[in-house]
Design an enzyme around this catalytic site. Structure first.
Site, PDB file in Angstrom:
ATOM      1  CG  ASP A 116       0.921 -44.709 -30.297  1.00  0.00           C
ATOM      2  OD1 ASP A 116       0.607 -45.885 -29.996  1.00  0.00           O
ATOM      3  OD2 ASP A 116       0.877 -43.786 -29.465  1.00  0.00           O
TER       4      ASP A 116
HETATM    5  C1  NOJ Z   1      -0.933 -46.365 -27.636  1.00  0.00           C
HETATM    6  C2  NOJ Z   1      -0.130 -45.465 -26.764  1.00  0.00           C
HETATM    7  O1  NOJ Z   1      -0.221 -44.136 -27.212  1.00  0.00           O
HETATM    8  C3  NOJ Z   1       1.341 -45.837 -26.663  1.00  0.00           C
HETATM    9  O2  NOJ Z   1       1.932 -45.086 -25.638  1.00  0.00           O
HETATM   10  C4  NOJ Z   1       1.507 -47.304 -26.425  1.00  0.00           C
HETATM   11  O3  NOJ Z   1       2.880 -47.620 -26.338  1.00  0.00           O
HETATM   12  C5  NOJ Z   1       0.849 -48.062 -27.555  1.00  0.00           C
HETATM   13  N1  NOJ Z   1      -0.566 -47.749 -27.601  1.00  0.00           N
HETATM   14  C6  NOJ Z   1       1.035 -49.571 -27.411  1.00  0.00           C
HETATM   15  O4  NOJ Z   1       0.287 -50.042 -26.364  1.00  0.00           O
END
Ligand code: NOJ
Length: 795
Positions: free
Chosen positions: A300
């Site tokens: 993430d």
């Molecule tokens: C953070 C989030 O937790 C995740 O769900 C998302 O896909 C990513 N950022 C990318 O935007």
């Protein structure tokens, strides 16, 4: 004689399989092969041939991912991406949207970089891409995997047309605590329902073939157990036993991997003290060794760099730990890009570890056909075509949960609305707010296409419709709340600005209600940024002055219908006691107003069922139906549990019941359904038979009848309880469901198969098993179902 004949035949079959279908050789088949494309010999031969030509720096480049558009996390790198793409220093981008923007970088990578390796573009496509469908929690309330598949397929088609072959979806985290704002992106609290939804998302996005021009690779997130955050606070630690981890939290990821998921996203949280983005148990042992996953794992946003904050080492150490544990790509961390190559050169990381990560990433790029078709045709966007809008309206109609529809004296039930309601007052800050209809994470959905309830009701009622906003969503809230919700600027100019004088606007709304025969209140909470990521709450009430507004309108004595627009279970105790009709409509998407009006007028008969328990009080959270037993159950915990209401020393609260306000699986209809006594085809089954194979060993059948006067759809649910296991089991667990549409008076027979998959649990040795025991079995319309049968599993 026989063997000599069979051997050449088997050899021939194996050769045909290997050559024709691209399956791996027999020696590799001991591990499961969930995605035959990624395991194919030809594809892997192409990957290896390319890998051989790559320098260490080019390999590390494939592991790096950057956000070259807007930011969806803190501290975007903002680097010279054109240069980096030309040097092969970027494996993938996120947040670059549109054929033109993606082609720009792709031309550089394919035409200018030494090995011409295409870039993979990823994006948060969560509930539709251009066409916004209901939020995932709402979709789970439909209990309709086919609807989810359709939403995913539309999303895939629209994303691909925008140059995006990789979506950061589905989010399959089990969410049992609505204080956690990300419950909106989930399928709710239950592993069985969550797994069904996970499979449907993967199927709809990938369509069993990544190379199709309208397929996208999924990124199943957030691996693992991100939804188990302590106290419902986002990004917080997760601490749970391995049995709960596997039996509850990991199940939907397993389902998604078994359905062929091409990639996963590693989560921010730690699990039992080991950060999930550097966790060999989940990322290697379970995901790769046990489940046979051949795709890649992306971290993430910044999760690799954030390992420093988990205090497990310096930059070099945390990057090494993450890579070795099995995180292949570093999203917006820029840590792999800066420290991995040096560590390989210093002998601290074997180059084979880097090779394996690159192999996994290249496999997905090849499977998607990016090497053969790297560019996207530039053409008109898909924005809100009539066909897609119609699909969004239909799907939204399946997600609404009719929580309550009690008769009002002298009027009868308020829903569906009839011509008797000559004047209708529509009141509330969510009655006419386009941006709020789309819900959290509608990244590319354009609010200008959204239909509000006011617009839709005006189409039907003309000047019989009266309207008053009543209050703002956040009026009266603490300045910090307002500041946090308005993060990045107000989502819509009219969305979240507090007004100084609620008393005046509430008084106006009361006057409006007095002029009408019925009042419809559209209340809830702001979706951006009060729901979704980084949006945890300690209270679950309506925001701002909405509760005051509701009470003031109810005090007029006019019959009130409450429409709740929100992406998390709210605390509705007052409303449940005082409002006769309540429709939980979630965040319905681009066709919100039309879809809600369809349900209010009875053109669509509500059929949604709760995918998450609604509490009486926030202090009960985390509250979910599949609780483990206690030695001292309180009376009324669940209908089948014994208890003594007079006894002091029981598991209960001083000031509130243990039970849900509305239980998991709950949802009414404009018709009624009756259930026959469930019948089991075999009431006794030897344990060896259950353990021997994964096919059903018995079936539970029930007749469901529509006893009302209109057609309706019932979600028939089957629950079990294992009454004598070596490890204690939940008091109830969902193990089957079916959506059944019935004309008035019609009866249908529904059968639920039961076998190892439904009956197993994790033993103390962490093995899925079935033991001799008695299973209680209930079938009905929610998790309090009472129609009962049983199954004996014998020695
Ligand atoms: C953070 C989030 O937790 C995740 O769900 C998302 O896909 C990513 N950022 C990318 O935007």
């Amino acid at each position: 004689m026989k063997t000599t004949l069979i051997r050449p035949f088997l050899l021939l079959v194996s050769l045909l399989l290997i050559a024709g279908l691209g399956l791996p050789p027999a020696s590799a088949q001991s591990k499961p092969v969930p995605n035959a494309q990624l395991a194919s010999k030809q594809l892997n031969a192409r990957v290896d041939a390319l890998l051989k030509q790559m320098t260490l720096d080019e390999k590390v480049g494939q592991l790096a991912q950057f956000s070259a558009g807007y930011a969806t996390g803190p501290g975007a790198s903002n680097m010279r991406y054109d240069d980096m793409a030309a040097k092969g220093q970027v494996g993938s981008f996120l947040n670059v949207v549109g054929a033109e923007a993606t082609n720009h970088y792709q031309h550089i990578a394919v035409e200018k970089s030494r090995l011409h390796i295409p870039i993979l573009f990823g994006q948060d496509v969560i509930h539709g891409h251009r066409t916004t469908f209901p939020v995932p929690l709402a979709l789970a309330a439909s209990w309709d995997p086919a609807a989810v598949e359709l939403v995913a397929h539309y999303g895939a088609e629209e994303a691909r047309a925008d140059g995006i072959p990789w979506v950061f979806s589905p989010m399959v985290d089990i969410a049992r605590d609505p204080r956690w704002g990300r419950i909106v992106e989930s399928a709710g609290e239950d592993p069985y329902l969550g797994s069904a939804m996970a499979r449907a998302w993967v199927k709809g996005y990938q369509q069993g073939d990544l190379s199709k021009p309208d397929s996208v690779a999924v990124s199943v997130k957030h691996f693992a157990a991100y939804g188990g955050a302590i106290a419902g606070r986002d990004y917080n630690a997760v601490d749970m036993g391995e049995i709960t981890l596997r039996q509850v939290y990991l199940e939907p990821y397993r389902a998604a991997v078994e359905a062929g998921a091409a990639t996963l996203m590693s989560s921010f949280n730690s699990i039992n003290g080991i950060p999930a983005s550097a966790n060999p148990l989940t990322l290697t042992q379970i995901l790769r060794k046990e489940w046979g996953f051949d795709g890649f794992v992306v971290s993430d946003w910044g999760a690799v760099a954030e390992l420093r904050n988990h205090s497990i080492g310096d930059d070099a150490t945390v990057a090494r730990k993450a890579l070795v544990a099995g995180v292949d790509a570093d999203m917006e961390g820029n840590l792999y890009g800066t420290v991995i190559a040096a560590q390989v050169r210093a002998g601290k990381i074997p180059e084979s570890v880097v090779d394996e990560a690159v192999r996994r990433i290249l496999r997905v790029k090849f499977a998607l056909g990016l090497f053969d078709h790297p560019y996207t045709a530039e053409g008109p966007a898909y924005d809100a075509t009539p066909e897609r809008r119609a699909a969004a309206r239909k799907v939204a109609g399946e997600t609404f949960v009719l929580l309550k529809n009690d008769p009002v004296e002298g009027v009868g039930t308020l829903l569906p609305l009839t011509a008797k309601a000559k004047k209708v007052a529509l009141i509330g800050p969510l009655a006419d707010n386009k941006a709020e209809m789309l819900g959290a994470w509608a990244v590319t959905g354009d609010p200008k296409y959204a239909v509000t309830l006011k617009t839709a009701l005006a189409e039907r009622l003309g000047d019989r419709l009266l309207y008053a906003q009543g209050c703002e969503l956040l009026s009266g809230e603490d300045a910090n709340v307002i500041k946090r919700v308005n993060f990045g600027g107000p989502v819509a100019a009219d969305a979240h600005l507090p007004v100084p004088d609620d008393a005046k606007t509430i008084a106006e709304a009361v006057e409006t209600a007095k002029k009408a025969d019925v009042a419809i209140l559209a209340l809830g909470e702001p979706t951006n940024w009060m729901e979704g990521e980084a949006s945890s709450r300690v209270s679950l009430g309506f925001t701002g002055a909405q509760q005051q507004l509701l009470e003031a309108v109810a005090a007029t004595g006019k019959p009130v219908i409450l429409v709740i627009l929100a992406g998390r279970p709210l605390e509705l105790k007052w409303a449940a006691a005082h409002v006769p009709a309540i429709l939980l409509a979630w965040s319905p998407g681009v066709e919100a107003g039309h879809a809600v009006a369809d349900a209010l007028f009875g053109d669509v008969n509500p059929s949604g069922k709760l995918p998450a328990t609604l509490p009486r009080a926030v202090g009960q959270e985390p509250l979910y139906y599949a609780q483990l037993p206690t030695g001292r159950p309180a009376h009324g915990d669940l209908s089948h549990m014994p208890g003594n209401s007079e006894e002091k020393f029981m598991s209960r609260y001083m000031d509130e019941d243990n039970t849900a306000l509305f239980p998991f699986g709950w949802g009414l209809s404009y018709t009624r359904f009756s259930y026959s006594q469930p019948a089991i085809s075999r009431a006794e089954v030897p344990v060896q038979e259950v353990l021997a194979n994964h096919s059903p060993v018995t079936t539970v059948g029930v007749d469901v009848k529509n006893t009302g006067s209109v057609a309706g759809t019932e979600v028939v649910q089957l629950y079990i309880r294992n009454t004598a296991a070596s490890v204690e089991q939940p008091v109830r667990e969902l193990k089957g469901f079916a959506r059944v549409t019935l004309a008035p008076g019609e009866t249908k027979h529904v059968e639920f198969p039961l076998g190892f998959d439904e009956l197993n649990f994790y033993s103390a040795e962490i093995k899925r098993t079935v033991e001799p025991t008695t299973y209680k079995i209930w079938v009905g319309g929610n998790s309090l179902a009472t129609a009962e049968t049983s199954l004996q599993v014998v020695e």
